[in-house]
Scaffold this motif. Structure first.
Motif, short mmCIF file in Angstrom:
data_model
loop_
_atom_site.label_atom_id
_atom_site.label_comp_id
_atom_site.label_asym_id
_atom_site.label_seq_id
_atom_site.Cartn_x
_atom_site.Cartn_y
_atom_site.Cartn_z
N ILE A 275 -5.73 5.31 -2.31
CA ILE A 275 -4.91 6.52 -2.35
C ILE A 275 -5.13 7.26 -1.02
CG2 ILE A 275 -4.47 8.70 -3.53
CD1 ILE A 275 -5.75 7.42 -6.04
N PRO A 276 -4.10 7.49 -0.24
CA PRO A 276 -4.30 8.10 1.08
C PRO A 276 -4.87 9.52 1.01
CG PRO A 276 -2.14 7.07 0.94
CD PRO A 276 -2.69 7.10 -0.46
N LYS A 277 -5.79 9.83 1.92
CA LYS A 277 -6.31 11.18 2.02
C LYS A 277 -5.21 12.18 2.38
CE LYS A 277 -10.98 9.77 3.38
NZ LYS A 277 -12.03 9.85 4.43
N SER A 278 -4.16 11.68 3.03
CA SER A 278 -3.06 12.56 3.44
C SER A 278 -2.35 13.21 2.25
CB SER A 278 -2.03 11.76 4.26
OG SER A 278 -1.43 10.74 3.47
N PHE A 279 -2.54 12.67 1.04
CA PHE A 279 -1.92 13.28 -0.14
C PHE A 279 -2.42 14.71 -0.35
CE2 PHE A 279 -0.37 9.49 -2.92
CZ PHE A 279 0.31 8.97 -1.83
N THR B 178 -8.58 17.89 -4.19
CA THR B 178 -9.14 19.07 -4.86
C THR B 178 -8.59 20.38 -4.28
OG1 THR B 178 -11.08 19.21 -3.41
CG2 THR B 178 -11.27 17.83 -5.39
N ALA B 179 -7.95 20.31 -3.11
CA ALA B 179 -7.40 21.51 -2.47
C ALA B 179 -5.97 21.82 -2.92
CB ALA B 179 -7.43 21.35 -0.95
N LEU B 180 -5.41 20.99 -3.79
CA LEU B 180 -4.02 21.18 -4.22
C LEU B 180 -3.98 22.21 -5.35
CD1 LEU B 180 -2.78 17.47 -4.19
CD2 LEU B 180 -2.44 19.23 -2.44
N SER B 181 -3.62 23.42 -5.01
CA SER B 181 -3.72 24.53 -5.97
C SER B 181 -2.66 24.48 -7.06
CB SER B 181 -3.64 25.87 -5.23
OG SER B 181 -2.41 25.96 -4.51
N ASN B 182 -1.56 23.73 -6.84
CA ASN B 182 -0.49 23.64 -7.84
C ASN B 182 -0.61 22.43 -8.75
OD1 ASN B 182 1.09 25.97 -6.99
ND2 ASN B 182 1.54 24.80 -5.14
N PHE B 183 -1.63 21.63 -8.54
CA PHE B 183 -1.82 20.36 -9.24
C PHE B 183 -1.99 20.60 -10.75
CE2 PHE B 183 -4.18 16.16 -8.03
CZ PHE B 183 -3.08 15.44 -8.45
N LYS B 184 -1.13 19.94 -11.57
CA LYS B 184 -1.17 20.13 -13.02
C LYS B 184 -1.46 18.83 -13.78
CE LYS B 184 0.01 24.46 -12.63
NZ LYS B 184 -1.04 25.50 -12.78
N THR C 262 0.82 -1.21 0.00
CA THR C 262 0.00 0.00 0.00
C THR C 262 0.86 1.26 0.00
OG1 THR C 262 -0.11 -0.03 2.42
CG2 THR C 262 -1.87 -1.17 1.23
N LEU C 263 0.22 2.37 -0.31
CA LEU C 263 0.89 3.68 -0.28
C LEU C 263 0.93 4.19 1.17
CD1 LEU C 263 -0.96 5.23 -3.34
CD2 LEU C 263 1.48 4.68 -3.24
N PRO C 264 2.09 4.51 1.70
CA PRO C 264 2.17 4.97 3.09
C PRO C 264 1.46 6.31 3.30
CG PRO C 264 4.33 4.30 2.28
CD PRO C 264 3.42 4.37 1.10
N GLU C 265 0.69 6.39 4.37
CA GLU C 265 0.04 7.65 4.72
C GLU C 265 1.06 8.76 4.92
OE1 GLU C 265 -3.13 8.61 5.38
OE2 GLU C 265 -4.19 6.70 5.06
N GLU C 266 2.26 8.37 5.38
CA GLU C 266 3.28 9.36 5.73
C GLU C 266 3.81 10.12 4.53
OE1 GLU C 266 2.94 6.39 8.95
OE2 GLU C 266 3.10 6.25 6.76
N LEU C 267 3.54 9.65 3.32
CA LEU C 267 3.94 10.43 2.15
C LEU C 267 3.29 11.81 2.15
CD1 LEU C 267 3.84 7.74 -0.70
CD2 LEU C 267 5.87 8.81 0.29
N GLY C 268 2.17 11.93 2.82
CA GLY C 268 1.49 13.21 2.93
C GLY C 268 2.28 14.26 3.69
N ASN C 269 3.35 13.84 4.40
CA ASN C 269 4.19 14.78 5.13
C ASN C 269 5.16 15.53 4.22
OD1 ASN C 269 3.02 13.86 7.50
ND2 ASN C 269 4.62 12.35 7.88
#
Length: 213
Positions: free
Chosen positions: A130-134, A159-165, A105-112
């Motif tokens: 896909i972790p919500k922490s992303f 959806t809150a990631l303003s730089n997402f391309k 699985t994808l680690p939640e800690e990647l959101g850090n």
């Protein structure tokens, strides 16, 4: 007095030779990753945890302050799992692990990873959600998770990631609906194709975002 004059410069030399705790922690995190991976081609052979910092290791790039900013292990024929220690690489900007045989699985800690610009994990064997922490990765521009075995809904936190391309989650087993807020308005259908349980754009207030999961 003469002995003191000799001892003081030696103490200074010893002090400046000590590695900083931050670069050591980054090296420890990468060495922990190495311990989780099978590496038949020995691409991680240079990863020596006795060195002052990991900046001389192959496939690792550091900035002028000796902090790890890039990890390039795409198409390296490695397998194994990712662990929570990756979340300790606080200066990391590029995490490139595509085209391998990484599972789990994808680690939640990647959101850090608040400085992460690009996360490329496509063409592996990753599963789970896909972790919500992303949604905390505020610098993220490129997220490519296609060609894995991921399940569950697309987190609305993205959806809150303003730089997402760029987003690609095609060829997984995602479910629910496709977000329509924020950066998602610019993503084409190809970003989501071949997820048989994904039900099209979200109809806010009419259908739950995880409908069909």
């Amino acid at each position: 007095m003469a002995a003191g004059r000799v001892l003081f410069p030696l103490l200074l030399l010893f002090f400046f030779a000590l590695p900083s705790s931050s670069t050591n922690s980054e090296g420890n995190a990468l060495f922990a990753l190495k311990s989780r991976l099978s590496d038949p081609n020995k691409v991680l052979q240079s990863w020596d945890d006795t060195l002052v910092n990991p900046c001389t290791w192959f496939h690792v790039t550091c900035n002028s302050d000796n902090h790890v900013i890039r990890l390039d292990l795409g198409n390296s024929n490695i397998s194994g799992h990712l662990g929570p220690e990756l979340g300790q690489l606080e200066y990391l900007q590029y995490l490139e692990l595509y085209g391998n045989d990484i599972s789990g699985t994808l680690p939640e800690e990647l959101g850090n990873l608040k400085n992460l610009v690009s996360l490329d994990l496509y063409s592996n064997q990753l599963e789970g959600q896909i972790p919500k922490s992303f949604g905390r990765m505020r610098s993220l521009k490129f997220l490519r998770l296609n060609n894995n075995k991921l399940t569950g809904p697309i987190p609305r936190e993205l959806t809150a990631l303003s730089n997402f391309k760029i987003l690609d989650v095609s060829n997984n087993d995602l479910c629910g609906t496709i977000p329509t807020d924020g950066p998602f308005v610019q993503f084409s259908y190809q970003s989501f194709e071949n997820n048989n349980r994904l039900n099209g754009p979200e109809l806010q207030g009419l259908v739950a975002y995880d409908f069909g999961c």
